[in-house]
Structure formats: structure tokens, C-alpha cells
Enzyme design. Structure first.
Site, PDB file in Angstrom:
ATOM      1  N   ARG A 257       9.648  12.226  -7.114  1.00 11.07           N
ATOM      2  CA  ARG A 257       9.723  12.543  -8.544  1.00 11.07           C
ATOM      3  C   ARG A 257       9.852  14.040  -8.765  1.00 11.07           C
ATOM      4  O   ARG A 257       9.144  14.830  -8.130  1.00 11.07           O
ATOM      5  CB  ARG A 257       8.471  12.023  -9.273  1.00 11.07           C
ATOM      6  CG  ARG A 257       8.343  10.511  -9.140  1.00 11.07           C
ATOM      7  CD  ARG A 257       7.317   9.901 -10.033  1.00 11.07           C
ATOM      8  NE  ARG A 257       7.203   8.461  -9.728  1.00 11.07           N
ATOM      9  CZ  ARG A 257       6.562   7.602 -10.515  1.00 11.07           C
ATOM     10  NH1 ARG A 257       5.961   8.032 -11.621  1.00 11.07           N
ATOM     11  NH2 ARG A 257       6.508   6.331 -10.184  1.00 11.07           N
ATOM     12  N   ARG A 272      -0.496  15.508  -8.394  1.00 11.50           N
ATOM     13  CA  ARG A 272       0.879  15.346  -8.897  1.00 11.50           C
ATOM     14  C   ARG A 272       1.815  16.076  -7.937  1.00 11.50           C
ATOM     15  O   ARG A 272       1.909  17.291  -7.947  1.00 11.50           O
ATOM     16  CB  ARG A 272       1.010  15.914 -10.316  1.00 11.50           C
ATOM     17  CG  ARG A 272       2.302  15.525 -11.025  1.00 11.50           C
ATOM     18  CD  ARG A 272       2.321  16.028 -12.469  1.00 11.50           C
ATOM     19  NE  ARG A 272       1.262  15.426 -13.280  1.00 11.50           N
ATOM     20  CZ  ARG A 272       1.341  14.200 -13.817  1.00 11.50           C
ATOM     21  NH1 ARG A 272       2.405  13.462 -13.604  1.00 11.50           N
ATOM     22  NH2 ARG A 272       0.349  13.703 -14.541  1.00 11.50           N
ATOM     23  N   GLU A 346      -5.554   8.846 -13.972  1.00  7.94           N
ATOM     24  CA  GLU A 346      -4.752   7.627 -13.819  1.00  7.94           C
ATOM     25  C   GLU A 346      -4.398   7.377 -12.367  1.00  7.94           C
ATOM     26  O   GLU A 346      -3.916   8.274 -11.676  1.00  7.94           O
ATOM     27  CB  GLU A 346      -3.469   7.736 -14.654  1.00  7.94           C
ATOM     28  CG  GLU A 346      -2.622   6.460 -14.615  1.00  7.94           C
ATOM     29  CD  GLU A 346      -1.153   6.715 -14.852  1.00  7.94           C
ATOM     30  OE1 GLU A 346      -0.837   7.405 -15.850  1.00  7.94           O
ATOM     31  OE2 GLU A 346      -0.341   6.257 -14.037  1.00  7.94           O
ATOM     32  N   SER A 349      -0.720   1.707 -13.009  1.00  9.24           N
ATOM     33  CA  SER A 349      -0.078   1.435 -14.282  1.00  9.24           C
ATOM     34  C   SER A 349       0.570   0.055 -14.221  1.00  9.24           C
ATOM     35  O   SER A 349       1.445  -0.167 -13.368  1.00  9.24           O
ATOM     36  CB  SER A 349       0.969   2.514 -14.551  1.00  9.24           C
ATOM     37  OG  SER A 349       1.557   2.315 -15.786  1.00  9.24           O
ATOM     38  N   ARG A 387      -2.687  10.267  -4.146  1.00 10.06           N
ATOM     39  CA  ARG A 387      -3.533  10.437  -5.321  1.00 10.06           C
ATOM     40  C   ARG A 387      -4.844   9.657  -5.175  1.00 10.06           C
ATOM     41  O   ARG A 387      -5.901  10.166  -5.539  1.00 10.06           O
ATOM     42  CB  ARG A 387      -2.819  10.030  -6.598  1.00 10.06           C
ATOM     43  CG  ARG A 387      -3.662  10.348  -7.833  1.00 10.06           C
ATOM     44  CD  ARG A 387      -3.019   9.986  -9.143  1.00 10.06           C
ATOM     45  NE  ARG A 387      -1.917  10.840  -9.517  1.00 10.06           N
ATOM     46  CZ  ARG A 387      -1.330  10.769 -10.733  1.00 10.06           C
ATOM     47  NH1 ARG A 387      -1.755   9.891 -11.621  1.00 10.06           N
ATOM     48  NH2 ARG A 387      -0.334  11.548 -11.033  1.00 10.06           N
TER      49      ARG A 387
END
Ligand SMILES: Nc1ncnc2c1ncn2[C@@H]1O[C@H](COS(=O)(=O)NC(=O)[C@@H](N)CO)[C@@H](O)[C@H]1O
Length: 423
Positions: A257, A272, A346, A349, A387
Site C-alpha cells: 500500500r 502503518r 484497528e 475489518s 501490525r
């Protein structure tokens, strides 16, 4: 961390008309250009619709009439070319607009402007009470020899990382645990392409809009997917599938990403990064909101089960309209407690997309009446690492700087029960 959606720049199969998934290719009216095989002239004018089949005139008058009819045919031919060009332009504009039409949110999706308006559904697990000042995952990772962020940057620039020794083994262990949980729950484990065609991104709803989130390979019309969801759903594009039992897929892949727009957010550590690994759940089921809602609860529970095995406290949030991407009908995020931030972060999801992706990818099934219907598709994170290593290290740390390895993870760590500083 979802990806939003805007302009499309790539070829795209037509979006099938709403509701008539079995729409047969419209047969061109007899005698029109489309119906006339290449290289042949239109049939005799008298067979042409809209051209009066005049009485067959005799003699010289007949020759004039024939000329008039030929002139009419030529005129109609020219008009047909114009009309077809207009139709093509209109259809292209229709598809461009349809690709941007958002999926309607579910009636029980909270209405809001941003993640601040997400609604708490439940909390689970007790937050740790440290009798000491807890270290964050970067300090823990460096002391225990698990990470080497500084050297990572040398190779990959900002938002890169290096996992070392037991750090890498933890990274693999959480993925192996997740895969075992999913396989035990009827999921098929898959490794799928991460180098993808633009069509796959568009047909799964990441494009138009998410172009800038994705790394493109120079000189090739190929991109690096941000999630194996793209390839997992695309496996079945243009197929008629059997969903008498839901199709449950567990994808294992690196994810890439650009994190454009994240600016300096979460720049420290593993939260991130540009490249990470994920075990992804994707489900295809019949076009029944009750079934896909049940599947959403299932894939949510699978992730919660993994978090309970990792002995991590977490909470489930109902994502509000303003925090959902255009492709999502209903979404839950799972946030796991991160002592280093003294906040939840988070980690998962889960989304129900109804038939949004199946329509664009043309994935259909025959219902009990034999009608062709678009499937519903869903996805959820099973585990995303590194993460998840943040809460794993930070919640299980002790005052002496060692970290306890949860019972369920030990079989994947050669029985190791704790991480201690070397030497
Ligand atoms: N840049 C990133 N660095 C590290 N982890 C990330 C990053 N982006 C997302 N993740 C992790 O991947 C999880 C899923 O990402 S997501 O975009 O929210 N959702 C998806 O990709 C869906 N396919 C469900 O997995 C996130 O909850 C987070 O745990």
C-alpha cells in the site's frame, strides 16, 4: 484502513443491467447493420422494417422506385452509423457513472462523518494493568532482537521494517495459527496473485478511486494488490458458481500500500507500513441478505476467536457511513488494545458487500427456481502482521522486559514460552 474509490482509466466489461443477470445479448433487429454478417450488403430493401414494401411497379416507374429505395437504404445506413456512435458514447458514460455508484449502506449502519462516529458493539478481554511503565513495541522489539527498523529504512525508505529471528517466527506463527483456525472452519487456504491486472481492481470495487493507494509496475499494466481480497474474489469472475454451501476462501499474501494521504500518521514502528502480510477471509454466498448477514457474523467471530487465542483484549465497532468505502454495505472493525498507544488500534475489518463486487465481476449462481442471480461477497481480516505484533508484544510484556507467548501460539514457535533479551 479501507480503500476509498474515484476515477477509472481502464477498459471495463459492461456492467450487467440491474436485476436481469440473465439478460441475453440483445439480438439486433433483422436487417440492421449488427445483424448483417461482415462483408454482405443489407437484404433486399423490401425486407427492411420501416421501409414500405411498395407494390412492385412495372417498367420504367419500377426502376425509379428501386433507385429511391436504394437511396433510402444508403441514408438509413449513414444514420445507423451516427446512432451507433451515440449509443457507444452513452453506454461508456453510463458505465463510468455506474462504476461510481456507491453500495447502499445497511439500515443498521450508523450514520456519521468519520471513524469518530463509529459505534461500539462490544468489548472483550481485560485490559492489562502493569505495575511498571510498559514499553512500546519498538523498544520491546529492539531489546528482544526482534526488529531492526533503522536498517529497514536503508533498504526500503520510510514505513519499512525488518523482522529478525523470533520476530520473524512470530510473524509466521500468527499466520499459521490463523490458517489452521480457518481451515478447521471450512475455509480453503490459497496463495493467489498479488501482481494484478487493473480489471481485477475495478471489478472488486477498489477502482475507480483507489488508484493512488496502489503501487503500479512501471512499463506494465500491472499493480501490486493492497489485499488478496482482490484476487480471491476475481478467481470466480465471469463464472456461474455453486453456492449451495457458501464458498469460503483463506488467502495468504503480502499486501502493498502506498499509504498516500497518511502523511506522517503512525510513522513509528509497525503500525502503518508499505508492505505487510495478511491471512484474508473471503466468502461468496447466495443473494440473500439474511445469509450474507449471517456470514458477516461468522467471519467476524473467526477473527475474534483468533484474538482470544492470542489472549488480546479488543473491541468491535460498527463502522459508520462516513468511514465506509463506496463498495461496502455493512462493516465492522475490530480494534485491539495497544498499551504503547494507551488506545485501541484497528487490526481487522469485516465487510458485507452484497452483490456489489459480484455484479462488477459477473459472478452468478442458479437459485432454487433456476434463475441466474449475482452472489453476495464478504471479506474480513483473519490476521494482518506485523501490525498484530504490536498488541501481541505490548500486552504480554513483563516488568523485566520479557514477553510471554500465549499458549495457543507456542506450537507454532517450537514450544517457546517467552521471549527474552539475548545474552
Ligand atoms: N499500511 C498498513 N500497514 C500495516 N497493516 C495494515 C496496513 N493497512 C491495513 N493493514 C492491516 O490490514 C487490515 C485490513 O486492511 S483493510 O484495508 O482494513 N481491509 C482489508 O484489506 C479487507 N480485505 C479485510 O482484510 C487492517 O485492519 C490492518 O490490520
Amino acid at each position: 484502513d479501507g480503500q476509498a474509490a474515484v476515477n477509472s482509466k481502464t477498459a471495463e466489461p459492461a456492467i450487467a443491467e440491474a436485476g436481469n443477470a440473465e439478460a441475453p445479448t440483445p439480438a439486433a433487429a433483422p436487417g440492421t447493420a449488427a445483424a448483417v454478417p461482415q462483408g454482405r450488403t443489407a437484404p433486399e430493401a423490401t425486407e427492411m422494417p420501416g421501409v414500405q414494401a411498395a407494390e412492385r411497379p412495372a417498367g420504367i416507374a419500377g426502376a425509379d422506385a428501386a433507385e429511391a429505395i436504394k437511396a433510402r437504404v444508403r441514408a438509413l445506413g449513414g444514420e445507423l452509423v451516427t446512432r451507433e456512435r451515440e449509443l457507444a458514447e452513452t453506454e461508456a458514460e453510463y458505465r463510468r457513472l455506474m462504476l461510481r455508484a456507491p453500495n447502499p449502506p445497511s439500515a443498521d449502519t450508523p450514520v456519521g462523518a468519520s471513524d469518530a462516529d463509529n459505534m461500539l458493539v462490544k468489548t472483550a478481554g481485560l485490559l492489562p494493568v502493569f505495575g511498571f511503565k510498559p514499553l512500546d513495541h519498538v523498544e520491546l522489539g529492539e531489546r528482544l532482537g526482534l526488529l531492526d527498523p533503522a536498517r529497514g529504512v536503508k533498504a526500503g525508505g520510510p514505513r519499512s521494517y525488518v523482522l529478525k529471528g523470533a520476530g520473524l517466527r512470530l510473524h509466521h506463527a500468527v499466520q499459521r495459527l490463523a490458517l489452521d483456525v480457518l481451515e478447521a472452519r471450512g475455509f480453503t487456504a490459497l496463495e493467489v496473485p498479488v501482481i494484478v491486472r487493473p480489471e481485477a481492481l475495478e471489478r472488486t470495487g477498489f477502482w475507480p478511486g483507489g488508484e493512488d493507494q496502489v503501487y503500479a509496475l512501471t512499463g506494465e499494466n500491472r499493480m501490486l494488490a493492497g489485499t488478496s481480497e482482490v484476487s480471491l474474489v476475481s478467481l470466480y469472475s465471469d463464472e456461474i458458481v455453486d453456492v449451495s454451501e457458501p464458498i469460503r476462501l483463506a488467502g495468504s499474501s503480502p499486501c502493498f500500500r502506498s499509504e498516500i494521504g497518511s502523511a506522517g500518521r503512525d510513522a513509528r514502528g509497525l503500525y502503518r507500513v508499505h508492505q505487510f502480510a495478511k491471512i484474508e477471509q473471503v466468502v461468496l454466498c447466495e443473494n440473500d441478505p439474511a445469509v450474507s448477514e449471517a456470514m458477516l457474523q461468522d467471519i467476524l467471530e473467526n477473527a475474534e476467536h483468533i484474538l482470544r487465542l492470542l489472549e488480546l483484549p479488543y473491541r468491535v465497532m460498527a463502522v459508520c457511513t462516513g468511514d465506509m468505502s463506496l463498495k461496502t454495505h455493512k462493516q465492522y472493525d475490530i480494534e485491539t488494545w495497544m498499551p504503547g498507544r494507551d488506545a485501541y488500534g484497528e487490526t481487522h475489518s469485516a465487510s458485507n458487500l452484497l452483490d456489489f463486487q459480484a455484479r462488477r465481476s459477473n459472478i452468478r449462481y442458479r437459485d432454487s427456481e433456476g434463475r441466474l442471480r449475482f452472489c453476495h461477497t464478504l471479506n474480513n481480516t483473519a490476521v494482518a502482521t506485523p501490525r498484530i505484533l504490536i498488541p501481541l508484544l505490548e500486552n504480554h510484556q513483563r516488568e523485566d522486559g520479557s514477553v510471554r507467548i500465549p499458549e495457543a501460539l507456542r506450537p507454532y514457535m517450537n514450544g517457546l514460552e517467552e521471549l527474552r533479551a539475548p545474552g
